[in-house]
Design an enzyme around this catalytic site. Sequence first.
Site, PDB file in Angstrom:
ATOM      1  N   LYS A 120       7.395  -1.438 -11.484  1.00  0.00           N
ATOM      2  CA  LYS A 120       7.407  -0.325 -12.438  1.00  0.00           C
ATOM      3  C   LYS A 120       7.863  -0.763 -13.827  1.00  0.00           C
ATOM      4  CE  LYS A 120       7.382   3.534  -9.344  1.00  0.00           C
ATOM      5  NZ  LYS A 120       7.714   4.920  -9.080  1.00  0.00           N
ATOM      6  N   LYS A 202      -1.648   0.403  -2.863  1.00  0.00           N
ATOM      7  CA  LYS A 202      -1.380   1.702  -2.258  1.00  0.00           C
ATOM      8  C   LYS A 202      -1.858   2.843  -3.163  1.00  0.00           C
ATOM      9  CE  LYS A 202       3.029   3.312  -3.977  1.00  0.00           C
ATOM     10  NZ  LYS A 202       4.012   4.328  -3.767  1.00  0.00           N
ATOM     11  N   LYS A 205       0.782   7.954  -7.239  1.00  0.00           N
ATOM     12  CA  LYS A 205       0.717   9.019  -8.235  1.00  0.00           C
ATOM     13  C   LYS A 205       0.644   8.444  -9.632  1.00  0.00           C
ATOM     14  CE  LYS A 205       4.094  11.818  -5.932  1.00  0.00           C
ATOM     15  NZ  LYS A 205       5.542  11.787  -6.139  1.00  0.00           N
TER      16      LYS A 205
HETATM   17  P1  ATP Z   1       4.621   6.438  -7.293  1.00  0.00           P
HETATM   18  O1  ATP Z   1       3.452   5.686  -6.759  1.00  0.00           O
HETATM   19  O2  ATP Z   1       4.409   7.015  -8.637  1.00  0.00           O
HETATM   20  O3  ATP Z   1       5.894   5.699  -7.158  1.00  0.00           O
HETATM   21  P2  ATP Z   1       4.427   7.850  -4.914  1.00  0.00           P
HETATM   22  O4  ATP Z   1       3.023   8.273  -4.813  1.00  0.00           O
HETATM   23  O5  ATP Z   1       4.909   6.643  -4.175  1.00  0.00           O
HETATM   24  O6  ATP Z   1       4.789   7.719  -6.409  1.00  0.00           O
HETATM   25  P3  ATP Z   1       6.830   9.302  -4.094  1.00  0.00           P
HETATM   26  O7  ATP Z   1       7.299  10.640  -4.485  1.00  0.00           O
HETATM   27  O8  ATP Z   1       7.565   8.165  -4.675  1.00  0.00           O
HETATM   28  O9  ATP Z   1       5.291   9.120  -4.469  1.00  0.00           O
HETATM   29  O10 ATP Z   1       6.802   9.196  -2.514  1.00  0.00           O
HETATM   30  C1  ATP Z   1       6.951  10.253  -1.592  1.00  0.00           C
HETATM   31  C2  ATP Z   1       6.745   9.722  -0.187  1.00  0.00           C
HETATM   32  O11 ATP Z   1       5.374   9.343   0.009  1.00  0.00           O
HETATM   33  C3  ATP Z   1       7.558   8.463   0.147  1.00  0.00           C
HETATM   34  O12 ATP Z   1       8.061   8.570   1.474  1.00  0.00           O
HETATM   35  C4  ATP Z   1       6.560   7.343   0.052  1.00  0.00           C
HETATM   36  O13 ATP Z   1       6.916   6.257   0.875  1.00  0.00           O
HETATM   37  C5  ATP Z   1       5.300   8.025   0.551  1.00  0.00           C
HETATM   38  N1  ATP Z   1       4.089   7.398   0.031  1.00  0.00           N
HETATM   39  C6  ATP Z   1       3.775   7.237  -1.281  1.00  0.00           C
HETATM   40  N2  ATP Z   1       2.573   6.634  -1.424  1.00  0.00           N
HETATM   41  C7  ATP Z   1       2.116   6.403  -0.168  1.00  0.00           C
HETATM   42  C8  ATP Z   1       0.931   5.808   0.353  1.00  0.00           C
HETATM   43  N3  ATP Z   1      -0.022   5.348  -0.447  1.00  0.00           N
HETATM   44  N4  ATP Z   1       0.776   5.739   1.694  1.00  0.00           N
HETATM   45  C9  ATP Z   1       1.728   6.211   2.515  1.00  0.00           C
HETATM   46  N5  ATP Z   1       2.890   6.787   2.102  1.00  0.00           N
HETATM   47  C10 ATP Z   1       3.086   6.889   0.773  1.00  0.00           C
END
Ligand code: ATP
Length: 335
Positions: A120, A202, A205
């Site tokens: 990040k 992955k 967001k």
């Molecule tokens: P960013 O990518 O901006 O960091 P994020 O999409 O990871 O955000 P978070 O709010 O940080 O979103 O995560 C919420 C939950 O979703 C966490 O438990 C995280 O591990 C899970 N998660 C996020 N992305 C994935 C993914 N691609 N596949 C499975 N689980 C995910």
Amino acid sequence: MGDKRGEMKKKRVFSGIQPTGDIHIGNYLGAIKHWVSIQSEFDCVYCVVDLHAITIPQDPKVLKAKIREVAGLLIAAGIDPEQTAIFAQSHITAHSELTWILNCFTPMGWLQRMTQFKEKSERQKEKVSVGLFDYPVLMASDILLYDTDLVPVGEDQKQHLEFTRDLAQRFNAVYGETFVLPDASIPEVGARIMGLENPTKKMSKSEGGEGNTINLLDPPDIIRAKIKRATTDSLREIRFDESRHGIHNLLVIYELFTGEDRGDIEARFEGKGYADLKNKLGEVVVEGLRPIQTRYKELTEDPQHIDSLLTRAAERVRPIAERVLKKVKDGIGIG
Ligand code: ATP
Ligand code: LTN
């Protein structure tokens, strides 16, 4: 609910989600779906982590709206606010207080090793804040404040969970048993849903273009179009083969939305082309998200409703956090 664990003997579950960007099917399949399914077995506390959100710049109006949206989506996805607490992190000041205290017990080197920070901060360049660096300590505070036994998260959070355990152990070793050591709970399938356009990374967001994620609130036509455009390969066979990132990811999404087993899925698409898979998957995802979208619309007709649920949940769980914080302060001789 509350802190009746003595009577109920349920283990405590804690997890968090950031009110940033749009909640996508990676969040749903990797985390939220499991949060829903374990509600009656455990004493669950789920947190909309708005203090984590501000580790990178946010627009105040958007942030406020996103906190409600995420809470609304959790309820629409099946979290029962009567049984389970859903609250906003900034409503309980103990999170910030414990973070400061734990900062003073955290070796810099431990934070320097965190891979999420490295990724990040590369994107943030010179704008990177001390808060972003400190993100894992705030996350450890979230978890430790609720005597958490289990933390259901996606694969990307594994290192932060290990950090939390190390920090708790280090504190306990000096000041005596203060924190419960939490275990991560990472799903066997779906822990890492990949991006549609770039299936080697992955679904996220904050990274990748619009077409890379399927958001829980995407309209049906958009969902179908994004799946049609998903990156595949030049082979033909439709099989669960991890080395074929794009097709594997689409099949995993299909598996998780339908609950069918892998053999049946492969048999269903035997001799068929990628267009058939994509058409069918489009329908499966649209139908899978439809009830969540309908429920979300109903829930948000009255925006006050979500706000009052968040306030009530914070009132219910605050005493748990304050008790742990007091124990910490007593232990170190402050407060
Ligand atoms: P960013 O990518 O901006 O960091 P994020 O999409 O990871 O955000 P978070 O709010 O940080 O979103 O995560 C919420 C939950 O979703 C966490 O438990 C995280 O591990 C899970 N998660 C996020 N992305 C994935 C993914 N691609 N596949 C499975 N689980 C995910
Ligand atoms: N860092 C987590 C969100 C999060 C969290 C938590 C998850 C903040 N505090 C406590 C579990 C427990 C993420 O998903 N990016």
